[in-house]
Design a protein around this motif. Structure first.
Motif, PDB file in Angstrom:
ATOM      1  N   GLN A 135      -8.474   1.878   4.895  1.00 27.56           N
ATOM      2  CA  GLN A 135      -9.514   2.855   5.229  1.00 27.56           C
ATOM      3  C   GLN A 135     -10.826   2.568   4.505  1.00 27.56           C
ATOM      4  N   LYS A 136     -10.733   1.911   3.354  1.00 33.56           N
ATOM      5  CA  LYS A 136     -11.928   1.577   2.572  1.00 33.56           C
ATOM      6  C   LYS A 136     -12.575   0.260   3.001  1.00 33.56           C
ATOM      7  N   GLY A 137     -12.034  -0.360   4.051  1.00 34.41           N
ATOM      8  CA  GLY A 137     -12.669  -1.554   4.571  1.00 34.41           C
ATOM      9  C   GLY A 137     -12.095  -2.872   4.103  1.00 34.41           C
ATOM     10  N   TYR A 138     -10.877  -2.839   3.573  1.00 37.38           N
ATOM     11  CA  TYR A 138     -10.211  -4.071   3.165  1.00 37.38           C
ATOM     12  C   TYR A 138      -9.268  -4.573   4.260  1.00 37.38           C
ATOM     13  N   GLU A 139      -9.123  -5.883   4.353  1.00 34.10           N
ATOM     14  CA  GLU A 139      -7.963  -6.447   5.020  1.00 34.10           C
ATOM     15  C   GLU A 139      -6.834  -6.406   3.998  1.00 34.10           C
TER      16      GLU A 139
END
Length: 283
Positions: free
Chosen positions: A26-30
């Protein structure tokens, strides 16, 4: 478009690991999610296109080594490593089979070390990175019948302290997370993996009863939080420029943990035996 940073989470099929995978995605990590249970990994991957899963039994060094080779061949480095996988067995020192102790060390310590070694070259080259080692309040204190699990977490604390200093010049941050009791499957696993408790020598039964009675007394089930409090803490720390070396969260971290850190060994032993009721127990 800037490439998304890559995170790796062990023990991702339940509890703290699962929540952390969700939060990172959700925080933009793969996110590379590792775990033993293939069916649960499948449902985890279906939640986001940014989550990839890998079946890994961390009690098997050959599987860990195979995964480490994959990590080294990745096109981009691991930016965040969350060493979450771990479990406990319970029993007095005399009665826990040594093979059970070895397997627990393989999962809680040796595989963690090897995966960390595989991730570090990429972090050093990037001159940045985060390593979160999921310790426990048991990394700083222990109870009767919990010595072997606590010993793995004591070892993890030492590894974390050394690593933190070793990689700080490369811009890599190393943080220990010390949860108290958290509402996960952890307790069920302890029971399932400690079958010798049912056949414990009669002489030790009063010790077990005192120890378990004390733990029940200090851990009110109504006050035990879910794993989200730990994943939220990890996300909070990730946003800091200057994180503390360690963070504690959950029950027993506000009273018992500070008490252990303040007392010398003799004072702690006297306090613990008194609280549990072992000081007056004669068998």
């Amino acid at each position: 478009m800037q490439a998304k940073p890559l995170a790796l989470v062990t023990g991702a099929t339940s509890g703290i690991g699962k929540e952390t995978v969700h939060s990172l995605a959700q925080k933009g990590y793969e996110v590379m999610a590792l775990g033993r249970r293939r069916d649960r990994l499948g449902s985890l991957a279906s939640l986001s296109k940014d989550i990839t899963t890998h079946v890994l039994d961390q009690s098997k060094p050959e599987e860990v080594e195979e995964l480490c080779c994959k990590i080294k061949s990745l096109e981009k480095p691991i930016s965040v490593l969350v060493n979450n996988a771990g479990y406990s067995v319970r029993g007095v020192v005399e009665e826990v089979p040594l093979d059970a102790v070895r397997r627990m060390y393989e999962v809680n310590c040796f595989s963690l070390i090897r995966l960390t070694q595989a991730c570090l070259p990429g972090m050093r080259k990037a001159r940045s990175g985060w390593i979160f080692n999921l310790s426990s309040i048991s990394g700083k204190l222990t109870f009767p019948a919990n010595g072997f699990y606590s010993s793995t977490k004591h070892a993890l604390e030492a590894i974390t302290d050394a690593l933190r200093a070793e990689v700080a010049p490369f811009g890599i941050k190393v943080v220990a997370i010390r949860p108290g009791p958290i509402a996960t499957e952890f307790g069920q696993v302890v029971g399932a993996l400690s079958p010798w408790l049912a056949d414990s020598d009669e002489a030790y039964k009063p010790v077990h009863e005192k120890a378990m009675g004390f733990l029940k007394q200090v851990t009110d089930p109504a006050s035990i939080p879910g794993p989200r409090v730990v994943s939220d803490l990890i996300m909070e720390v990730l946003a800091k420029k200057d994180p503390k070396p360690a963070y504690a969260v959950g029950p027993m971290t506000g009273d018992l943990l500070p008490s252990r850190l303040e007392k010398d060994d003799a004072a702690w032993c006297s306090y613990l035996c008194g609280e549990i009721g072992l000081d007056k127990l004669k068998i």
